[in-house]
Design an enzyme around this catalytic site. Structure first.
Site, mmCIF file in Angstrom:
data_model
loop_
_atom_site.group_PDB
_atom_site.id
_atom_site.type_symbol
_atom_site.label_atom_id
_atom_site.label_comp_id
_atom_site.label_asym_id
_atom_site.label_seq_id
_atom_site.Cartn_x
_atom_site.Cartn_y
_atom_site.Cartn_z
ATOM 1 N N GLU A 73 0.818 -1.212 0.000
ATOM 2 C CA GLU A 73 0.000 0.000 0.000
ATOM 3 C C GLU A 73 0.858 1.272 0.000
ATOM 4 O O GLU A 73 0.411 2.334 0.417
ATOM 5 C CB GLU A 73 -0.955 -0.042 1.182
ATOM 6 C CG GLU A 73 -1.903 -1.200 0.998
ATOM 7 C CD GLU A 73 -2.900 -1.395 2.105
ATOM 8 O OE1 GLU A 73 -4.079 -1.292 1.816
ATOM 9 O OE2 GLU A 73 -2.496 -1.660 3.235
ATOM 10 N N HIS A 92 -1.301 3.601 8.851
ATOM 11 C CA HIS A 92 -2.480 2.973 8.237
ATOM 12 C C HIS A 92 -2.813 1.714 9.030
ATOM 13 O O HIS A 92 -1.931 0.874 9.257
ATOM 14 C CB HIS A 92 -2.178 2.634 6.778
ATOM 15 C CG HIS A 92 -3.177 1.700 6.171
ATOM 16 N ND1 HIS A 92 -4.528 1.956 6.164
ATOM 17 C CD2 HIS A 92 -3.019 0.505 5.558
ATOM 18 C CE1 HIS A 92 -5.155 0.954 5.568
ATOM 19 N NE2 HIS A 92 -4.263 0.058 5.202
ATOM 20 N N HIS A 94 -5.948 -1.438 10.153
ATOM 21 C CA HIS A 94 -7.216 -2.119 9.892
ATOM 22 C C HIS A 94 -7.918 -2.275 11.243
ATOM 23 O O HIS A 94 -8.387 -3.359 11.581
ATOM 24 C CB HIS A 94 -6.975 -3.481 9.248
ATOM 25 C CG HIS A 94 -6.411 -3.410 7.857
ATOM 26 N ND1 HIS A 94 -6.255 -4.514 7.070
ATOM 27 C CD2 HIS A 94 -5.983 -2.362 7.114
ATOM 28 C CE1 HIS A 94 -5.730 -4.156 5.885
ATOM 29 N NE2 HIS A 94 -5.560 -2.846 5.904
ATOM 30 N N HIS A 155 -12.073 -1.591 4.281
ATOM 31 C CA HIS A 155 -10.623 -1.736 4.364
ATOM 32 C C HIS A 155 -10.066 -1.313 5.723
ATOM 33 O O HIS A 155 -9.640 -2.174 6.494
ATOM 34 C CB HIS A 155 -10.002 -0.905 3.219
ATOM 35 C CG HIS A 155 -8.524 -1.041 3.092
ATOM 36 N ND1 HIS A 155 -7.853 -0.779 1.914
ATOM 37 C CD2 HIS A 155 -7.569 -1.353 3.995
ATOM 38 C CE1 HIS A 155 -6.555 -0.973 2.098
ATOM 39 N NE2 HIS A 155 -6.363 -1.320 3.356
#
Ligand SMILES: [Zn+2]
Length: 218
Positions: A73, A92, A94, A155
């Site tokens: 990513e 980032h 999840h 996501h």
């Protein structure tokens, strides 16, 4: 700070991200601006097994330099650093509640004044696109306009910061807000604060914790 120190700090933040429960396993990623590019966690390697040499440098032309592949990513990290000069670090995750809301394609409205930590009166949810694609990066950038955090549909979430600690702290706050919003929705319809009130809060956050400028405080 030396490059080695920054590489170590990235690993430290990735480990803390999991220890704090805002991410599990290898799914999230962490990066920090370095010179004309950025340093990012590698693809497919457990953070516990990651050494400074495994962190990948991606240069200004999107070319990875290192013995490993950058996180799959890396593209939205690249585009964030390219377009957001004030951003020096990206986390980032999840995380469970942020991801749950993103699966419902829900943005997080101003149900709580702390929404303003992300820079505005809501935390937007970027439309879905396959992970690692330019389309996902474009969608994320649009959702981050005027904001320091957003959700990514089906996501997870992205948090930006002026340093790695700030980006992680924002990721933790976003997850906490998503949990509170989710819980409030279980028993009713949360009351949303009006834009005028959020404008006051956003303005307060701009000066919060900063030294007094000599301006009369009220
Ligand atoms: Zn992801």
């Amino acid at each position: 700070m030396t490059e080695l120190q920054l590489r170590k700090q990235i690993i430290g933040i990735a480990l803390r991200m999991n220890a704090l429960g805002v991410n599990r396993g290898k799914s999230g990623n962490v990066s920090a601006r370095w010179k004309s590019g950025f340093l990012v966690t590698p693809s497919g390697l457990a953070y516990k097994k990651t050494n400074p040499v495994d962190i990948v440098f991606v240069d200004a032309k999107a070319k990875p330099v290192g013995k490993r592949e950058p996180s799959s990513e890396w593209r939205f990290h690249y585009d964030i650093y390219r377009t957001r000069p004030e951003c020096l670090a990206v986390v980032h995750t999840h995380s469970s509640f942020a991801t749950s809301l993103s699966c419902l394609r829900m943005e997080v409205p101003a149900f709580h004044y702390m929404i303003a930590v992300a820079g505005g009166h809501n935390i937007r949810c970027a439309p879905y696109a396959t992970f690692g694609t330019q389309e996902l990066s474009d969608n994320a950038l649009a959702a981050l306009k005027g904001r320091k955090a957003c959700l990514l549909a089906n996501h997870g979430a992205i948090a930006l910061g002026a340093d790695l600690d700030a980006a992680l702290a924002l990721a933790v706050e976003v997850e906490s807000l998503c949990e509170q919003y989710w819980r409030a929705l279980q028993i009713g319809k949360p009351v949303i604060l009006p834009d005028e009130e959020m404008a006051v809060v956003i303005d307060k956050f701009r000066t919060y914790g900063k030294p007094a400028s000599g301006k009369q405080r009220t």
